[in-house]
Scaffold this motif. Sequence first.
Motif, PDB file in Angstrom:
ATOM      1  N   GLY A   1       0.714  -1.135   0.038  1.00  0.00           N
ATOM      2  CA  GLY A   1       0.001   0.101  -0.062  1.00  0.00           C
ATOM      3  C   GLY A   1       0.826   1.307   0.052  1.00  0.00           C
ATOM      4  O   GLY A   1       0.393   2.003  -0.516  1.00  0.00           O
ATOM      5  N   SER A   2       1.848   1.149   0.727  1.00  0.00           N
ATOM      6  CA  SER A   2       2.806   2.551   0.796  1.00  0.00           C
ATOM      7  C   SER A   2       3.312   2.499  -0.626  1.00  0.00           C
ATOM      8  O   SER A   2       3.394   3.620  -1.062  1.00  0.00           O
ATOM      9  CB  SER A   2       3.937   2.250   1.819  1.00  0.00           C
TER      10      SER A   2
ATOM     11  N   LEU B   1       2.933   6.132  -2.679  1.00  0.00           N
ATOM     12  CA  LEU B   1       4.140   6.826  -3.222  1.00  0.00           C
ATOM     13  C   LEU B   1       3.905   6.985  -4.809  1.00  0.00           C
ATOM     14  O   LEU B   1       4.386   7.806  -5.366  1.00  0.00           O
ATOM     15  CB  LEU B   1       5.423   5.976  -2.632  1.00  0.00           C
ATOM     16  N   ALA B   2       3.797   5.909  -5.418  1.00  0.00           N
ATOM     17  CA  ALA B   2       4.023   5.792  -6.946  1.00  0.00           C
ATOM     18  C   ALA B   2       2.623   6.912  -7.435  1.00  0.00           C
ATOM     19  O   ALA B   2       3.078   7.815  -8.358  1.00  0.00           O
ATOM     20  CB  ALA B   2       3.587   4.529  -7.525  1.00  0.00           C
ATOM     21  N   GLY B   3       1.484   6.932  -6.714  1.00  0.00           N
ATOM     22  CA  GLY B   3       0.587   7.726  -6.855  1.00  0.00           C
ATOM     23  C   GLY B   3       0.988   9.387  -6.771  1.00  0.00           C
ATOM     24  O   GLY B   3       0.558  10.080  -7.539  1.00  0.00           O
ATOM     25  N   LEU B   4       1.612   9.348  -5.624  1.00  0.00           N
ATOM     26  CA  LEU B   4       2.082  10.910  -5.544  1.00  0.00           C
ATOM     27  C   LEU B   4       3.064  11.372  -6.609  1.00  0.00           C
ATOM     28  O   LEU B   4       3.030  12.355  -6.916  1.00  0.00           O
ATOM     29  CB  LEU B   4       2.741  10.980  -3.954  1.00  0.00           C
TER      30      LEU B   4
ATOM     31  N   ALA C   1       3.461  10.183  -9.552  1.00  0.00           N
ATOM     32  CA  ALA C   1       2.528  10.299 -10.814  1.00  0.00           C
ATOM     33  C   ALA C   1       1.787  11.709 -10.859  1.00  0.00           C
ATOM     34  O   ALA C   1       1.662  12.209 -11.728  1.00  0.00           O
ATOM     35  CB  ALA C   1       1.554   9.210 -10.848  1.00  0.00           C
ATOM     36  N   ARG C   2       1.292  12.033  -9.848  1.00  0.00           N
ATOM     37  CA  ARG C   2       0.543  13.291  -9.731  1.00  0.00           C
ATOM     38  C   ARG C   2       1.665  14.461  -9.829  1.00  0.00           C
ATOM     39  O   ARG C   2       1.358  15.608 -10.346  1.00  0.00           O
ATOM     40  CB  ARG C   2      -0.295  13.432  -8.295  1.00  0.00           C
ATOM     41  N   HIS C   3       2.928  14.335  -8.944  1.00  0.00           N
ATOM     42  CA  HIS C   3       3.942  15.258  -8.984  1.00  0.00           C
ATOM     43  C   HIS C   3       4.062  15.615 -10.521  1.00  0.00           C
ATOM     44  O   HIS C   3       4.609  16.655 -10.952  1.00  0.00           O
ATOM     45  CB  HIS C   3       4.851  15.011  -7.971  1.00  0.00           C
ATOM     46  N   ARG C   4       4.625  14.664 -11.255  1.00  0.00           N
ATOM     47  CA  ARG C   4       5.309  14.605 -12.401  1.00  0.00           C
ATOM     48  C   ARG C   4       4.025  14.800 -13.703  1.00  0.00           C
ATOM     49  O   ARG C   4       4.600  14.904 -14.648  1.00  0.00           O
ATOM     50  CB  ARG C   4       6.068  13.228 -12.652  1.00  0.00           C
ATOM     51  N   GLY C   5       2.922  14.633 -13.082  1.00  0.00           N
ATOM     52  CA  GLY C   5       1.925  14.755 -14.327  1.00  0.00           C
ATOM     53  C   GLY C   5       1.649  13.541 -15.112  1.00  0.00           C
ATOM     54  O   GLY C   5       1.316  13.563 -16.371  1.00  0.00           O
ATOM     55  N   TRP C   6       1.971  12.524 -14.378  1.00  0.00           N
ATOM     56  CA  TRP C   6       1.796  11.000 -15.473  1.00  0.00           C
ATOM     57  C   TRP C   6       0.351  10.745 -15.413  1.00  0.00           C
ATOM     58  O   TRP C   6      -0.510  11.212 -14.701  1.00  0.00           O
ATOM     59  CB  TRP C   6       2.589  10.236 -14.976  1.00  0.00           C
ATOM     60  N   TRP C   7       0.221   9.786 -16.334  1.00  0.00           N
ATOM     61  CA  TRP C   7      -1.114   9.116 -16.203  1.00  0.00           C
ATOM     62  C   TRP C   7      -1.486   8.624 -14.883  1.00  0.00           C
ATOM     63  O   TRP C   7      -0.674   7.951 -14.297  1.00  0.00           O
ATOM     64  CB  TRP C   7      -1.317   7.816 -17.271  1.00  0.00           C
ATOM     65  N   PRO C   8      -2.697   8.718 -14.192  1.00  0.00           N
ATOM     66  CA  PRO C   8      -3.998   9.372 -14.783  1.00  0.00           C
ATOM     67  C   PRO C   8      -3.926  10.812 -14.472  1.00  0.00           C
ATOM     68  O   PRO C   8      -5.273  11.454 -14.911  1.00  0.00           O
ATOM     69  CB  PRO C   8      -5.110   8.536 -14.085  1.00  0.00           C
ATOM     70  N   PHE C   9      -2.761  11.390 -14.277  1.00  0.00           N
ATOM     71  CA  PHE C   9      -2.853  12.955 -13.885  1.00  0.00           C
ATOM     72  C   PHE C   9      -2.724  13.792 -15.077  1.00  0.00           C
ATOM     73  O   PHE C   9      -2.362  14.982 -15.016  1.00  0.00           O
ATOM     74  CB  PHE C   9      -2.086  13.125 -12.606  1.00  0.00           C
ATOM     75  N   ARG C  10      -2.408  13.046 -16.296  1.00  0.00           N
ATOM     76  CA  ARG C  10      -1.809  13.722 -17.230  1.00  0.00           C
ATOM     77  C   ARG C  10      -2.650  14.931 -17.720  1.00  0.00           C
ATOM     78  O   ARG C  10      -1.984  15.763 -18.514  1.00  0.00           O
ATOM     79  CB  ARG C  10      -1.534  12.658 -18.503  1.00  0.00           C
ATOM     80  N   THR C  11      -3.861  15.025 -17.731  1.00  0.00           N
ATOM     81  CA  THR C  11      -4.867  15.924 -18.351  1.00  0.00           C
ATOM     82  C   THR C  11      -5.148  17.119 -17.452  1.00  0.00           C
ATOM     83  O   THR C  11      -6.088  17.916 -17.390  1.00  0.00           O
ATOM     84  CB  THR C  11      -6.364  15.401 -18.830  1.00  0.00           C
TER      85      THR C  11
END
Length: 314
Positions: A184-185, A189-192, A194-204
């Motif tokens: 879970g951790s 961390l991977a989600g954070l 991805a959000r910080h870098r603007g990766w999928w699913p936060f790309r748009t």
Amino acid sequence: MSPAMRLPSALSLVLAIIAGSAMGPLPAAAAVRSVELSGPRPFGVFIGDVIRHEVTITADPGLRMVAASLPRPGPLTYWLDLRGIDLEDLGTGGGVRRHRLHLEYQSFYAPLETLALEIPAFTLTLQDGDERAEATVPAWRFLTSSLREIRPQRDETGTYLRPDAAPRSVPLTGWLVATGGSGGSALLLAGLIARHRGWWPFRTRARRPFARAVRELRHSLRNRADERTFRTALQTLHRAFDATAKRRLLSEDLPIFFDAAPTFRPLQGDIERFFAASRQAFFRSDDAAAVRLLPPEALLVLAGRLAAAERAAG
């Protein structure tokens, strides 16, 4: 035999003794002084047991062991294997040289009753120049024992073999909780990231326009590099500026833009150069001058630095 006939024989013997004394004693040949075998107790050996021997060979100082004479690891008989052998040179001392040989055997004999067996003897060769000497490691007799009786008495169930021991249960709750927590951790961390870098699913996401512009510019500028593609790249970066400022941004509006978004102020010189190149391309129709002022590679670098500043601003 007459005394006259015995005289020459006696004279010859005396002359031979005198000649031998004059020549001095003949040199003695190099020799092995002793071979000492040390092993474990010679009884109570079961099938699969490992037997370790230590052999100490004492010889004249010049004699060295010939490696080719050492036994090779492997099967010696159908029931005996030589698992390993190691030779140790103990050096010279007291007028002799000592070698120590470490041997490791394994017995696979399964007797029905106590039985005497023998590890066979073998001969080693030592050499000093042209002189050779041999050392014989003696055989070693031992008693091997059986694992069961010849006629075992059966128990009440009529069988001799005991049942297998039940496996002990190992509690896994702690390990499962730790594994789930780690997984879970890692996902969080991977989600954070991805959000910080603007990766999928936060790309748009609309508030990361420069990150989206970098992806589009990398795709367009690396596939083509003509003037039309360059103009499109300029427009892409313009749309990112407009989305960040929430209005159409012209070069005259840059001071207001830097006041509202101070995180981009360290890039002020590069941003002003971008707007100057855009003016050459769109208002003066001089694409060549625009490319000289801001080449496609520099445009892509600027977009990446803008995206990094955007991420730093959160």
